[in-house]
Scaffold this motif. Sequence first.
Motif, short mmCIF file in Angstrom:
data_model
loop_
_atom_site.label_atom_id
_atom_site.label_comp_id
_atom_site.label_asym_id
_atom_site.label_seq_id
_atom_site.Cartn_x
_atom_site.Cartn_y
_atom_site.Cartn_z
N GLU A 103 0.82 -1.21 0.00
CA GLU A 103 0.00 0.00 0.00
C GLU A 103 0.86 1.26 0.00
O GLU A 103 0.59 2.22 0.72
N THR B 4 -14.18 -4.14 4.08
CA THR B 4 -14.20 -2.68 4.10
C THR B 4 -14.25 -2.08 2.70
O THR B 4 -14.56 -0.90 2.55
N TRP C 135 -7.73 0.71 -1.69
CA TRP C 135 -6.73 -0.22 -2.24
C TRP C 135 -7.41 -1.43 -2.85
O TRP C 135 -7.02 -1.92 -3.90
N GLN C 136 -8.45 -1.92 -2.17
CA GLN C 136 -9.17 -3.07 -2.69
C GLN C 136 -9.93 -2.72 -3.98
O GLN C 136 -9.99 -3.52 -4.91
N THR D 100 -10.65 8.82 7.85
CA THR D 100 -10.56 7.63 8.69
C THR D 100 -11.86 7.42 9.43
O THR D 100 -12.61 8.37 9.70
N ARG E 130 -9.79 -6.40 3.63
CA ARG E 130 -9.92 -5.65 2.38
C ARG E 130 -11.31 -5.87 1.75
O ARG E 130 -11.93 -4.94 1.26
N SER F 266 -11.88 -1.18 0.80
CA SER F 266 -11.02 -0.01 0.89
C SER F 266 -10.64 0.48 -0.51
O SER F 266 -10.84 -0.20 -1.52
#
Length: 792
Positions: A123, A203, A207-208, A334, A200, A205
Amino acid sequence: MKDLQTSIREASNTFGTTWPLYSFVTSNPLSGQENFPFEKAVEDASKLLNAKTYPSADMYQQALEKQDIDIQLLENILKANGLTESSRAYLNQMRSSEAAVNTAPYEELDVMMAKWLSVFMDEGLAEWQMPNKEKGFYKAWKALASHDGTIKKSVAKQLPNNSLEALKNVLDANVITDYKTLFLQHMAPLSGWMGYIKHRLDTNSLWQQQYPINFGDYLAVRLTLAQVLYGNVEIASTPPLEIPDLKLKHLWLEAWEQTFQKNLFATLKTNSITTKKNKAQGAGLDAQMVFCIDTRSEAIRRHIENKGAYETFGYAGFFGIAMDYQHYEANITTKSCPPIVGSPYLMTEQPNTKESSKKDIFINQKQFSNSKEFILKRLKNMLPSSFGFVEGAGFFYGISLLFKTIAPQSFYRLGTRNKIDHEGFCEPKITYNHSDSNAGKDISLDEKVAIVKGGFDLIGWRNFAPLVLFVGHGSHTTNNPFASSLDCGACAASPGRHNARLLAQLANTPEVRDVLKTKHDIIIPVNTVFIGGEHNTTTDTIVLFDNNVPVSHEKALHALKVNLKKAQQTATEERLLQTINSVKLAHKKATDWDDTRPEWGLAKNAGFIVGSRSLTYHSNLNGRCFLHSYDYKLDSEGAALEGIMCGPMVVTQWINNHYYFTTVDTDKFGGGSKITHNITGKFGVVQGNGGDLKMGLPLQSLKATDTEMYHQPLRLTVVIQAPLRTVEAILKKHAHLKSLLDNGWIYMTIINPDADNQLLNYKKDFNWHPEEKAPLQQIKMFKTPADLEVTV
């Protein structure tokens, strides 16, 4: 394909979630097994994961020697189960059985898969990224497989483009029918990585979304490699380890837990299961303070209450605001509420026009800092400049390292000199979150009122002092990959300061107060001012965000700050067992880059008490209990208690079980030793140069030394001061809460005001047993700890 996907899903449900370092939520590593009895879940885990799931014989012996296990109670439990030998004989029996360990059958394959997972899931730590990541894990691996030397180009070209097709081909070639068992065998050796894939996926995310990975991808790659390396995918069947002492260990655990419970109940009875109160709520008080239920709040609350006319409450540290937090002048958002709660709201920072000069200084400082960090990273990581940079900058880094070692506090002060925090010129603003159709718009007045009223209802609060503080908590440490694990668990491992500031602002809003008065009969005096604050759990400093406090309250606020300083002094003396320069030592630990244990976090947690402060007001609970304020008399329908049991009680169970399992097997469920940690991908750590991703807390957060425990691995004991009928109604309504009790993941005892405050212990299926009048052996378990902090 449907059976294949079902088997993948069922196998993945076995594993808990591995949370990233930047949002390190302590959760039950066996959360997928909570619908099974505790004994069965830990037995299955010990076989599948080759893990230790009960305290070791050495831990039991330490507990016995320190009288944390009542010997008479232990012998009674053993005899009731037909075990009549001496405790020493059973300790030796357990110790001899602990030597047997199964070896990993496919160790070479484990190493290979950990390498591929780490490069794909990076990441932003690596300067050079794995190509084709946007296509997903399987396709990115397929494009590079032949260049790795493991698979021939001709074989790689014939691999299907779809991971499920590739997986099906391998299974058909090996005539596999029991998919789930095989998948579990290939997932278990890298359970930490499985937990992060789960995170991953759960959530979704950023990145996912950009670089997707799923369990089907993982299994397709792993089984394809297994076929190439070994000619088959079936793991050779080795006889499972016979662990005859699991039942014995479980009985010892129950004796340990019952000893804790009996002494806790005796403390509560001695104190005050009465109607008396330490002070009339709100009357004659100079200030009231609401802290997080965190076990570290227990000590600071005691010390503050002893310094003046102050009253404290316990409330989950996100203060009932289900929100994400948008960092000022940054694109980082966040989560700032429990992971099990959605985030309909977003908090942002709104600059105050009166403080424009501070805003300009802050922006200039940040731009300079970001530019400096970017340049240094490029110089260190780019191939043409890396060697020259290291050679040229080595001397200066050496000087910096020496200064940080011999004078960490001075080094920290030098680095933060003249630094401005955005709280000095910003005010919190709450809007609907990005997913809402009204995203970016201010939330309705009714919702603001509901947030404030919800907090008052949950803690049973109706009378207010002139100064009311909402005190979130965060931790300050240096060079600590696990820093977020010391922040607020109720805020998804973020500091609680943002929620505290926002709730104070909402409670100060005239329109909110008017609605509370006219519609809900909650009258907040005109002279009551709400202030947000933060408790630094490493130093016990309490910072107040008091920019908008009126002049009329300045004198009272000054006196409060003086007493908060005094509370910090006595609290650090107790916690660090040092009467001279305790505050200085606490600050040193917070800024020392080589301190492996700046603070103990939530170690020693074992109880969750829901009720009046009068239950615990006169007791030193030694930081062992979460404390949530609650008044059953103001909750006739049980709605507030329902919120506490469905939210904070579940979260504390997560925390408690995380500490339990990471203590009994720090290598499998925890983080191993900090000394050999390597950060991977910015989100996790591995031991040495690879292997499984570590899913839990490191050894130094749990033990005083490599062999001497600090945290006592006990399941959570929940104590609720409320009518039996109210508690039963909630358990009947929420099957998952009843399941946690019936399956032995937590204990519950109620203090029943309908029956003269009788203590009733929940057994199973709504069977309640009266607590014995007194413990078998009165041990002073709740006192200032006699064990020193030891740096490993």
